[in-house]
Design an enzyme around this catalytic site. Structure first.
Site, PDB file in Angstrom:
ATOM      1  N   LEU A 102       7.889  10.007  28.205  1.00  0.00           N
ATOM      2  CA  LEU A 102       9.205   9.506  28.616  1.00  0.00           C
ATOM      3  C   LEU A 102      10.190   9.384  27.448  1.00  0.00           C
ATOM      4  CD1 LEU A 102       8.141   6.782  31.221  1.00  0.00           C
ATOM      5  CD2 LEU A 102       8.717   9.180  31.621  1.00  0.00           C
ATOM      6  N   ASP A 120      14.592  15.285  23.921  1.00  0.00           N
ATOM      7  CA  ASP A 120      14.349  13.865  24.181  1.00  0.00           C
ATOM      8  C   ASP A 120      15.509  13.012  23.665  1.00  0.00           C
ATOM      9  OD1 ASP A 120      11.937  14.904  24.969  1.00  0.00           O
ATOM     10  OD2 ASP A 120      10.696  13.483  23.868  1.00  0.00           O
TER      11      ASP A 120
END
Ligand code: MEV
Length: 322
Positions: A109, A155
């Site tokens: 994540l 990211d």
């Protein structure tokens, strides 16, 4: 100069294109409403102190871990990034940084990217520096490269800009319009793995299997372009189908795992439009795209299959001072 400044930065979920983006393909990601937070204050000249609460980084479950200027400890990559920031702006003053985060670590994540970005926001606010997003992108690469070897940059780009973005290393990012709501359930396998090793493993597979790689890259280009149209047109069912196809490719190149496959199958059985691993895979998290009325059943099904579900929404704002 404020006594302390606080920066907030969101996690990300890659909808399509991870791993292939490392070799130049386009990937699509959204920022999600799980956050890393950094608070920065002044410290004696030459000292960089970083402490964390609840990051899961502390070996004995201790509440905090402190480092002063060491680039070799668990916060080493962040210390290097802070040094790069201070040098770039000619700041000799030391800093004291306190971190907290609700993003699971090493789980796909983008926790490390969000932590790095939250620190840069806090520091720029502390010193009254207007840090352009492009500069923040470059600086966050300092710690991301130390941690992950050869990351694409997706990211931290997603954490900085927020919303939905299309990203490729050569073309950079593009904010995408999204019609309607993206209803996602994240399922955490609770199996931790190294992003760096996963990247190396998949890149090695692609090098050793050029024919599979060629076909996969061709299909990924179509999947990413299709995903952009689905987001623009609010076609979540279509997006789900593309996610399923992407998952099949990720499995083929060795990025998935038994645990991920189990949660993905459980989500589809509970009515998800599509489900796939997100991020580096090998463990970590998967995402399921629901119709909104199936989200409860998807969560329950993930739980029964041994995963921890989180219901998440898109974060539209990206990193910010608060
Ligand atoms: C990690 O979140 C996504 C990967 O594609 C690596 C990267 O793009 O840096 C696996």
């Amino acid at each position: 100069m404020p006594a302390r400044s606080v920066g907030l930065a969101p996690a990300k979920a890659i909808l399509v294109g991870e791993h292939f983006v490392v070799s130049g393909a386009m990937a699509i990601a959204i920022a999600i409403n799980l956050y890393a937070k950094a608070s920065a204050g002044l410290a004696p000249r030459g000292s960089i102190a970083i402490s964390a609460k609840g990051l899961g980084m502390c070996e004995d479950g201790a509440e905090s871990l402190r480092e002063s200027g060491s680039e070799s400890g668990p916060f080493g990559p962040l210390v290097s990034m802070v040094k790069a920031f201070l040098e770039r702006y000619g700041i000799e003053q030391g800093v004291d940084i306190r971190l907290s985060s609700e993003i699971p670590l090493s789980a796909g994540l983008g926790s490390s990217a969000a932590i790095a970005v939250s620190i840069l926001v806090a520091l720029s606010s502390l010193f009254g520096i207007r840090l352009e997003r492009e500069e923040m992108f470059e600086l966050a690469f300092v710690s991301e490269r130390i941690l992950h070897g050869n990351p694409s940059g997706i990211d931290h780009a997603t954490s900085i800009y927020g919303g939905a973005i299309a990203y490729s290393p050569s073309r950079g990012f593009r904010r995408l319009p999204v019609a309607g709501e993206i209803s996602l359930v994240v399922g955490d396998t609770l199996k931790r793995r190294s992003t760096k090793e996963q990247i190396l493993k998949v890149q090695d597979f692609l090098k050793r299997n050029p024919e599979i790689a060629r076909e996969a890259f061709e299909r990924i280009r179509e999947i990413s372009e299709g995903a952009i149209s689905c987001l623009e047109g609010g076609d979540m069912e279509g997006l789900g189908e593309l996610m399923n196809e992407n998952q099949a490719l990720l499995s083929k190149v060795g990025a998935s795992s038994e645990e991920l496959d189990r949660l993905i199958e459980a989500s589809i059985a509970a009515g998800a439009f599509g489900a796939k691993l997100t991020g580096a895979g090998g463990g970590g998290c998967m995402i399921a795209l629901g119709p909104p009325d199936a989200l409860g059943a998807i969560e329950e099904s993930i739980r029964r299959a041994g995963g921890t579900p989180y219901r998440v929404k898109m974060d539209d704002m990206g990193s910010r001072a608060c």
